[in-house]
Design a protein around this motif. Structure first.
Motif, PDB file in Angstrom:
ATOM      1  N   LEU A  14       0.831  -1.203   0.000  1.00  0.00           N
ATOM      2  CA  LEU A  14       0.000   0.000   0.000  1.00  0.00           C
ATOM      3  C   LEU A  14       0.866   1.252   0.000  1.00  0.00           C
ATOM      4  N   GLU A  18       0.896   4.136  -2.899  1.00  0.00           N
ATOM      5  CA  GLU A  18       0.560   5.516  -2.565  1.00  0.00           C
ATOM      6  C   GLU A  18       1.718   6.468  -2.829  1.00  0.00           C
ATOM      7  N   ASN A  19       2.926   5.946  -2.946  1.00  0.00           N
ATOM      8  CA  ASN A  19       4.114   6.779  -3.127  1.00  0.00           C
ATOM      9  C   ASN A  19       4.119   7.376  -4.529  1.00  0.00           C
ATOM     10  N   ARG A  20       3.950   8.678  -4.606  1.00  0.00           N
ATOM     11  CA  ARG A  20       3.939   9.370  -5.899  1.00  0.00           C
ATOM     12  C   ARG A  20       5.323   9.891  -6.275  1.00  0.00           C
ATOM     13  N   GLN A  67      -7.998  -1.113  -0.176  1.00  0.00           N
ATOM     14  CA  GLN A  67      -7.280   0.073  -0.631  1.00  0.00           C
ATOM     15  C   GLN A  67      -6.271  -0.300  -1.713  1.00  0.00           C
ATOM     16  N   LEU A  71      -6.114   1.128  -5.596  1.00  0.00           N
ATOM     17  CA  LEU A  71      -4.924   1.781  -6.140  1.00  0.00           C
ATOM     18  C   LEU A  71      -4.344   1.017  -7.330  1.00  0.00           C
TER      19      LEU A  71
END
Length: 114
Positions: A14, A18-20, A67, A71
């Motif tokens: 996760l 989520e790491n952009r 989640q 994603l």
């Protein structure tokens, strides 16, 4: 405890999704694939009966998994959009280099009197 390790891998997955800040998509996809493979190896080892703590971790994993699924779907849509843009650019480039390739044949007259 297998469920604890599975939970940790899911949380790490996760975090990667989520790491952009990861600019290289290939590196990100490779990390995601490795984490999913590790999770797949642990999945058959999770068997009942479960203790209370394991049940709580299992519920937490289910929430994290929702989640992760969301994603992953977003990541897939981004890749599909990029592929469509590349194909569109390729088609327009081909039209520029060979403008007469895709001429339509509408308006051809056939003389039926002969």
């Amino acid at each position: 405890m297998v469920i604890g390790t599975f939970h940790d891998l899911t949380a790490e997955l996760l975090a990667v999704l989520e790491n952009r800040t990861i600019t290289e998509r290939d590196d990100k996809i490779e990390r995601i694939t490795k984490l999913i493979d590790k999770r797949d190896e642990l999945l058959p080892q999770i068997k009942p009966p479960f203790t209370g703590e394991e049940q709580q971790l299992g519920r937490a994993v289910l929430l994290l998994n929702q989640q992760v699924d969301h994603l992953l779907k977003l990541q897939k849509q981004e890749i599909q959009q990029d592929i469509q843009e590349i194909n569109k650019k390729k088609r327009s480039s081909n039209k520029y280099t060979n403008p007469y390739e895709s001429l339509s044949v509408d308006g051809i007259f056939y003389d039926k009197r002969n």
